[in-house]
Design a protein around this motif. Structure first.
Motif, PDB file in Angstrom:
ATOM      1  N   ARG A 284      -5.874   5.511  -2.374  1.00  0.00           N
ATOM      2  CA  ARG A 284      -4.446   5.373  -2.591  1.00  0.00           C
ATOM      3  C   ARG A 284      -3.623   4.903  -1.495  1.00  0.00           C
ATOM      4  O   ARG A 284      -2.712   4.143  -1.393  1.00  0.00           O
ATOM      5  CB  ARG A 284      -3.984   6.627  -2.985  1.00  0.00           C
ATOM      6  N   GLN A 285      -4.094   5.420  -0.200  1.00  0.00           N
ATOM      7  CA  GLN A 285      -3.269   4.767   1.033  1.00  0.00           C
ATOM      8  C   GLN A 285      -3.783   3.345   1.459  1.00  0.00           C
ATOM      9  O   GLN A 285      -2.829   2.419   1.656  1.00  0.00           O
ATOM     10  CB  GLN A 285      -3.838   5.693   2.242  1.00  0.00           C
ATOM     11  N   ALA A 286      -4.885   2.929   0.998  1.00  0.00           N
ATOM     12  CA  ALA A 286      -5.347   1.510   1.416  1.00  0.00           C
ATOM     13  C   ALA A 286      -4.661   0.669   0.131  1.00  0.00           C
ATOM     14  O   ALA A 286      -4.261  -0.622   0.448  1.00  0.00           O
ATOM     15  CB  ALA A 286      -6.835   1.405   1.168  1.00  0.00           C
ATOM     16  N   GLU A 288      -1.542   1.336  -0.900  1.00  0.00           N
ATOM     17  CA  GLU A 288      -0.289   1.216  -0.339  1.00  0.00           C
ATOM     18  C   GLU A 288      -0.191   0.266   0.610  1.00  0.00           C
ATOM     19  O   GLU A 288       0.929  -0.394   0.776  1.00  0.00           O
ATOM     20  CB  GLU A 288       0.373   2.589  -0.229  1.00  0.00           C
ATOM     21  N   GLU A 289      -1.283   0.356   1.274  1.00  0.00           N
ATOM     22  CA  GLU A 289      -1.219  -0.583   2.666  1.00  0.00           C
ATOM     23  C   GLU A 289      -1.696  -2.079   2.332  1.00  0.00           C
ATOM     24  O   GLU A 289      -1.993  -2.977   3.373  1.00  0.00           O
ATOM     25  CB  GLU A 289      -2.251   0.029   3.776  1.00  0.00           C
ATOM     26  N   HIS A 290      -2.029  -2.287   1.080  1.00  0.00           N
ATOM     27  CA  HIS A 290      -2.490  -3.661   0.692  1.00  0.00           C
ATOM     28  C   HIS A 290      -3.788  -3.842   1.109  1.00  0.00           C
ATOM     29  O   HIS A 290      -4.441  -5.219   0.926  1.00  0.00           O
ATOM     30  CB  HIS A 290      -1.271  -4.780   0.926  1.00  0.00           C
ATOM     31  N   THR A 291      -4.637  -3.237   1.469  1.00  0.00           N
ATOM     32  CA  THR A 291      -6.164  -3.256   1.987  1.00  0.00           C
ATOM     33  C   THR A 291      -6.752  -3.394   0.643  1.00  0.00           C
ATOM     34  O   THR A 291      -7.979  -4.027   0.677  1.00  0.00           O
ATOM     35  CB  THR A 291      -6.424  -2.009   2.827  1.00  0.00           C
ATOM     36  N   GLN A 294      -3.632  -4.106  -5.474  1.00  0.00           N
ATOM     37  CA  GLN A 294      -3.180  -3.207  -6.783  1.00  0.00           C
ATOM     38  C   GLN A 294      -3.921  -3.593  -7.963  1.00  0.00           C
ATOM     39  O   GLN A 294      -4.111  -2.613  -8.780  1.00  0.00           O
ATOM     40  CB  GLN A 294      -1.878  -3.315  -6.750  1.00  0.00           C
TER      41      GLN A 294
END
Length: 316
Positions: A284-286, A288-291, A294
């Motif tokens: 989920r963090q990735a 949000e960071e666009h790693t 979506q």
């Protein structure tokens, strides 16, 4: 006698016998009752055992009956459209799959692509993404195609762009297809028949125009068939798919079929993280960071939702 199923028209199967001739076969009536939860227990690409029928011994004008299926090394499967508790096997024993994608007329959604890729990963089938109809793209659509190619290439999937209508890039596919059995799949209207006609002119498959009202395709292929494109290369042409409901993929396995999500999941706080609500979720963090894109994460969630609801989702 043993042979290879090269065509499936529903209840009839064309089998290429090992000693050369092709025969028209059906399956025994009790064959469907042997634990095979599928609308088509025999698929193109299957190796089968055939019991020949003597002339005059059958009122159905068949040459033989399929009595056994050899173990499959892989297959591509999806939920049946009308029978959500059953599956539909697109093809068996394939070396790779070629997923035809179009940015426009019709638009192939990333959800559809991701569902196909996850199913292929589950059954160990390599996939090449083939972006077709490049001749129709506007400047804005071409930019979108480049973004999608960048996305899937970065995940590790081979991507190519062609125009089956003009022939641009098509000949470059031949080395990729040589010596392999390749499943050709995609939404209705993406140009599968046009591509095959370009590669194998003598196939002379029927094509149809896209509906202007809805920019959607119509089914021009109504059955699955294996088509020789070289002495040792074959394409399995399948009917166009409007939706791709996944089948037999458990919740705890799903992460493993999304390469990018699986790689990032190693950093999650909990080894059994579902990436939906747990604290310390690296996925989920990735996102949000666009790693992680979506669109990929939403596709993953939609497949989790399938498992929760236990139903086929068509509108992809």
């Amino acid at each position: 006698m043993k042979g290879l199923v090269i065509k499936n028209t529903g209840s009839w199967y064309t089998v290429l016998l090992d000693d050369g001739p092709t025969v028209l076969c059906k399956i025994k009536g009790n064959f469907r009752l042997r634990g095979i939860r599928s609308t088509n227990p025999v698929a193109v690409g299957d190796r089968v055992e055939v019991k020949m029928v003597a002339a005059g011994d059958s009122a159905e004008n068949v040459n033989g009956f399929i009595t056994e299926i050899e173990d499959r090394r892989n297959y591509i499967i999806r939920k049946s459209i009308n029978l959500s508790k059953q599956s539909h096997i697109l093809a068996a024993n394939v070396d790779q799959a070629l997923l035809l994608i179009t940015i426009t007329k019709p638009e192939t959604s990333t959800t559809f692509i991701d569902r196909f890729l996850a199913s292929a990963e589950a059954y160990r089938v390599p996939v090449i993404l083939l972006f077709n109809k490049t001749d129709l793209l506007t400047a804005e659509e071409r930019k979108l195609q480049e973004m999608m190619i960048h996305l899937y290439s970065s995940i590790g999937y081979e991507c190519r762009a062609v125009s089956a209508a003009t022939g641009d890039g098509v000949e470059d596919l031949r080395p990729v297809l040589e010596g392999r059995i390749t499943l050709l799949s995609g939404n209705s209207g993406v140009g599968k028949s046009t591509l095959i006609n370009r590669l194998v002119p003598e196939a002379n498959l029927r094509t149809a125009d896209i509906s202007d009202a809805h920019s959607t395709g119509t089914h021009t292929t109504t059955f699955s068939e294996m088509i020789a494109i070289s002495p040792s290369g074959y394409l399995i042409d399948t009917p166009g798919i409007k939706g791709f409901g996944t089948f037999d993929i458990e919740r705890e396995e799903l992460t493993g079929y999304f390469r990018d999500i699986f790689k990032m999941s190693a950093l999650c706080r909990f080894s059994n993280c579902t990436h939906t609500h747990e604290p310390g979720c690296a996925v989920r963090q990735a996102v949000e960071e666009h790693t992680i894109a979506q669109s990929r994460y939403l596709s993953y969630l939609s497949m989790l939702d399938d498992k929760d609801e236990g139903k086929y989702r068509e509108a992809y």
